[in-house]
Motif scaffolding. Structure first.
Motif, PDB file in Angstrom:
ATOM      1  N   PHE A 230      54.794  33.183  38.275  1.00 57.86           N
ATOM      2  CA  PHE A 230      53.629  32.576  38.925  1.00 57.86           C
ATOM      3  C   PHE A 230      53.761  32.629  40.440  1.00 57.86           C
ATOM      4  CE2 PHE A 230      51.642  28.827  40.861  1.00 57.86           C
ATOM      5  CZ  PHE A 230      50.309  29.065  40.519  1.00 57.86           C
ATOM      6  N   MET A 231      54.924  32.205  40.948  1.00 56.79           N
ATOM      7  CA  MET A 231      55.134  32.191  42.403  1.00 56.79           C
ATOM      8  C   MET A 231      55.070  33.603  42.971  1.00 56.79           C
ATOM      9  SD  MET A 231      55.608  30.375  45.108  1.00 56.79           S
ATOM     10  CE  MET A 231      56.227  28.775  44.602  1.00 56.79           C
ATOM     11  N   PHE A 232      55.640  34.546  42.267  1.00 56.93           N
ATOM     12  CA  PHE A 232      55.627  35.938  42.710  1.00 56.93           C
ATOM     13  C   PHE A 232      54.183  36.436  42.869  1.00 56.93           C
ATOM     14  CE2 PHE A 232      55.450  40.484  41.563  1.00 56.93           C
ATOM     15  CZ  PHE A 232      56.268  41.008  42.554  1.00 56.93           C
ATOM     16  N   THR A 233      53.339  36.148  41.872  1.00 50.40           N
ATOM     17  CA  THR A 233      51.940  36.577  41.914  1.00 50.40           C
ATOM     18  C   THR A 233      51.188  35.904  43.055  1.00 50.40           C
ATOM     19  OG1 THR A 233      51.963  36.881  39.513  1.00 50.40           O
ATOM     20  CG2 THR A 233      49.803  36.741  40.579  1.00 50.40           C
ATOM     21  N   GLN A 234      51.433  34.612  43.247  1.00 52.07           N
ATOM     22  CA  GLN A 234      50.762  33.869  44.316  1.00 52.07           C
ATOM     23  C   GLN A 234      51.129  34.413  45.688  1.00 52.07           C
ATOM     24  OE1 GLN A 234      48.319  32.340  42.448  1.00 52.07           O
ATOM     25  NE2 GLN A 234      48.496  30.739  43.990  1.00 52.07           N
ATOM     26  N   VAL A 235      52.433  34.652  45.898  1.00 54.20           N
ATOM     27  CA  VAL A 235      52.910  35.162  47.190  1.00 54.20           C
ATOM     28  C   VAL A 235      52.359  36.567  47.443  1.00 54.20           C
ATOM     29  CG1 VAL A 235      54.989  36.025  48.355  1.00 54.20           C
ATOM     30  CG2 VAL A 235      54.987  33.749  47.333  1.00 54.20           C
ATOM     31  N   GLN A 236      52.341  37.372  46.393  1.00 53.32           N
ATOM     32  CA  GLN A 236      51.830  38.736  46.510  1.00 53.32           C
ATOM     33  C   GLN A 236      50.371  38.745  46.958  1.00 53.32           C
ATOM     34  OE1 GLN A 236      51.834  40.839  42.796  1.00 53.32           O
ATOM     35  NE2 GLN A 236      51.856  42.862  43.762  1.00 53.32           N
ATOM     36  N   ARG A 237      49.561  37.817  46.428  1.00 53.97           N
ATOM     37  CA  ARG A 237      48.144  37.754  46.770  1.00 53.97           C
ATOM     38  C   ARG A 237      47.887  37.113  48.126  1.00 53.97           C
ATOM     39  NH1 ARG A 237      45.862  35.544  40.925  1.00 53.97           N
ATOM     40  NH2 ARG A 237      46.013  37.532  39.778  1.00 53.97           N
ATOM     41  N   ARG A 238      48.660  36.081  48.427  1.00 49.62           N
ATOM     42  CA  ARG A 238      48.382  35.285  49.624  1.00 49.62           C
ATOM     43  C   ARG A 238      48.926  35.910  50.901  1.00 49.62           C
ATOM     44  NH1 ARG A 238      49.301  28.739  50.145  1.00 49.62           N
ATOM     45  NH2 ARG A 238      48.362  28.508  52.211  1.00 49.62           N
ATOM     46  N   TYR A 239      50.094  36.541  50.798  1.00 46.62           N
ATOM     47  CA  TYR A 239      50.737  37.095  51.996  1.00 46.62           C
ATOM     48  C   TYR A 239      50.882  38.611  51.832  1.00 46.62           C
ATOM     49  CZ  TYR A 239      52.005  32.152  52.355  1.00 46.62           C
ATOM     50  OH  TYR A 239      51.958  30.781  52.405  1.00 46.62           O
ATOM     51  N   THR A 240      49.756  39.300  51.850  1.00 51.89           N
ATOM     52  CA  THR A 240      49.757  40.732  51.524  1.00 51.89           C
ATOM     53  C   THR A 240      50.593  41.560  52.498  1.00 51.89           C
ATOM     54  OG1 THR A 240      47.659  40.940  52.724  1.00 51.89           O
ATOM     55  CG2 THR A 240      47.542  40.671  50.327  1.00 51.89           C
ATOM     56  N   ALA A 241      50.482  41.284  53.795  1.00 51.58           N
ATOM     57  CA  ALA A 241      51.224  42.068  54.796  1.00 51.58           C
ATOM     58  C   ALA A 241      52.727  41.833  54.652  1.00 51.58           C
ATOM     59  CB  ALA A 241      50.764  41.705  56.206  1.00 51.58           C
ATOM     60  N   ALA A 242      53.094  40.567  54.520  1.00 48.42           N
ATOM     61  CA  ALA A 242      54.511  40.235  54.396  1.00 48.42           C
ATOM     62  C   ALA A 242      55.086  40.773  53.083  1.00 48.42           C
ATOM     63  CB  ALA A 242      54.707  38.724  54.467  1.00 48.42           C
ATOM     64  N   PHE A 243      54.273  40.722  52.022  1.00 50.63           N
ATOM     65  CA  PHE A 243      54.737  41.235  50.734  1.00 50.63           C
ATOM     66  C   PHE A 243      54.927  42.744  50.813  1.00 50.63           C
ATOM     67  CE2 PHE A 243      54.136  43.034  46.497  1.00 50.63           C
ATOM     68  CZ  PHE A 243      55.067  42.288  45.773  1.00 50.63           C
ATOM     69  N   SER A 244      53.999  43.430  51.475  1.00 46.71           N
ATOM     70  CA  SER A 244      54.122  44.874  51.646  1.00 46.71           C
ATOM     71  C   SER A 244      55.410  45.211  52.397  1.00 46.71           C
ATOM     72  CB  SER A 244      52.909  45.413  52.408  1.00 46.71           C
ATOM     73  OG  SER A 244      53.070  46.779  52.707  1.00 46.71           O
ATOM     74  N   CYS A 245      55.731  44.399  53.385  1.00 39.20           N
ATOM     75  CA  CYS A 245      56.956  44.599  54.151  1.00 39.20           C
ATOM     76  C   CYS A 245      58.193  44.365  53.277  1.00 39.20           C
ATOM     77  CB  CYS A 245      56.973  43.658  55.362  1.00 39.20           C
ATOM     78  SG  CYS A 245      58.339  43.948  56.495  1.00 39.20           S
ATOM     79  N   SER A 246      58.137  43.339  52.457  1.00 41.84           N
ATOM     80  CA  SER A 246      59.268  43.053  51.568  1.00 41.84           C
ATOM     81  C   SER A 246      59.479  44.187  50.569  1.00 41.84           C
ATOM     82  CB  SER A 246      59.058  41.725  50.824  1.00 41.84           C
ATOM     83  OG  SER A 246      58.106  41.857  49.790  1.00 41.84           O
ATOM     84  N   GLU A 247      58.397  44.839  50.174  1.00 45.23           N
ATOM     85  CA  GLU A 247      58.502  45.984  49.276  1.00 45.23           C
ATOM     86  C   GLU A 247      59.217  47.144  49.967  1.00 45.23           C
ATOM     87  OE1 GLU A 247      56.208  46.349  45.636  1.00 45.23           O
ATOM     88  OE2 GLU A 247      58.036  45.233  46.102  1.00 45.23           O
ATOM     89  N   LYS A 248      58.968  47.308  51.267  1.00 41.80           N
ATOM     90  CA  LYS A 248      59.671  48.350  52.035  1.00 41.80           C
ATOM     91  C   LYS A 248      61.162  48.043  52.097  1.00 41.80           C
ATOM     92  CE  LYS A 248      55.891  49.849  55.087  1.00 41.80           C
ATOM     93  NZ  LYS A 248      55.432  49.941  56.503  1.00 41.80           N
ATOM     94  N   VAL A 249      61.481  46.766  52.295  1.00 43.13           N
ATOM     95  CA  VAL A 249      62.891  46.356  52.315  1.00 43.13           C
ATOM     96  C   VAL A 249      63.529  46.639  50.958  1.00 43.13           C
ATOM     97  CG1 VAL A 249      64.485  44.401  52.532  1.00 43.13           C
ATOM     98  CG2 VAL A 249      62.519  44.584  54.086  1.00 43.13           C
TER      99      VAL A 249
END
Length: 286
Positions: A230-249
């Motif tokens: 649940f938290m993963f999905t919420q963070v992915q939707r709410r913080y798209t730029a930061a999540f995209s960056c975390s995916e690069k990491v």
């Protein structure tokens, strides 16, 4: 106090009433003595209590080649580190620092100054350890009369970092610095910003990255239980730029270290990246 092992005329291995091994020093303490005989407490000048029984033998081996002053230097630096870092240091730090500093001083006397390629990163990401390293240079000078370069303070700092990595080896400490540095660069390039290194959010992010890198080095797995996303999905939707960056990491980590970043790790990375970059963007607008 009974001698368990004689290292040289001035250093022996014994144990205290709690059964802990102790390396004790004193001028002429063990002259013409052997294991099983006793030494007078009044003749003991310095005591080193060890939790790890295997370390005393390594110290003994080193003391056959290295003057006792290097054990004193190591002990003074480790005592400072324990007081300032507030965390346990592995007993092997005595051995590592003794060996490293004695060799460094020998090189210095021969005019061989080795530069530490990680000095900039160590200064930046391990400020407290580097500060202790600088104090260590004062200790070395007091004990040997030789003033070492700042590069040596960085090397001492790396040994302290390594000691807190629970015996993973010095390569692990170097690897942690690399992971932290590369991750911060990914964030900077992703957002095209310079991060305010004086901010509390940066310090929080740095702390998280160190532990993140430690888990990576130790190849720890943090599997997320099925359905607990649940938290993963919420963070992915709410913080798209930061999540995209975390995916690069995560992609960098997987390609470079063959270590899969869990969803839990991505959640924490995303939240820290969002916190440190959102405050930065607000400040730049002002």
């Amino acid at each position: 106090m009974e001698i368990k092992k004689v290292f040289n005329n001035n250093v022996v291995l014994t144990q205290n009433r709690e059964g802990q091994e102790m390396v004790v020093m004193g001028r002429g303490l063990a002259f013409q003595k052997k294991a099983g005989e006793t030494i007078e407490a009044d003749n003991i000048e310095k005591t080193f209590v060890l939790d790890n029984r295997g370390v005393s033998d390594k110290i003994g081996e080193l003391l056959r080649e290295v003057p006792e002053e290097y054990l004193t230097i190591a002990d003074r630096i480790i005592t400072m580190a324990k007081a300032r870092l507030g965390a346990g240091l592995d007993d092997y730090a005595y051995v590592a620092l003794m060996d490293h500093i004695s060799f460094a001083v020998t090189r210095h006397k021969q005019g061989m100054v080795l530069r530490n390629a990680l000095i900039w990163e160590i200064k930046k990401y391990y400020k407290e350890e580097f500060s202790i390293g600088l104090q260590g240079l004062d200790v070395i000078e007091e004990e040997t009369g030789i003033r070492m370069e700042e590069d040596e303070a960085a090397s001492i700092a790396l040994h302290l970092v390594n000691s807190r990595v629970s015996g993973e080896g010095l390569d692990a400490a170097v690897q942690i610095v690399k992971v932290v540095n590369d991750t911060l660069n990914i964030v900077k390039y992703h957002y095209k910003i310079e991060i305010d290194e004086s901010s509390i959010n940066y310090e929080r992010f740095l702390t998280h990255l160190r532990f993140f890198a430690l888990r990576l080095v130790q190849q720890e797995k943090a599997d997320t239980p099925p359905g607990d996303d649940f938290m993963f999905t919420q963070v992915q939707r709410r913080y798209t730029a930061a999540f995209s960056c975390s995916e690069k990491v995560a992609s960098y980590v997987e390609k470079t270290f063959n270590w899969t970043v869990s969803n839990d790790e991505k959640v924490y990375l995303t939240l820290h990246i969002h916190r440190v970059t959102s405050r930065q963007k607000l400040n730049s607008r002002g």
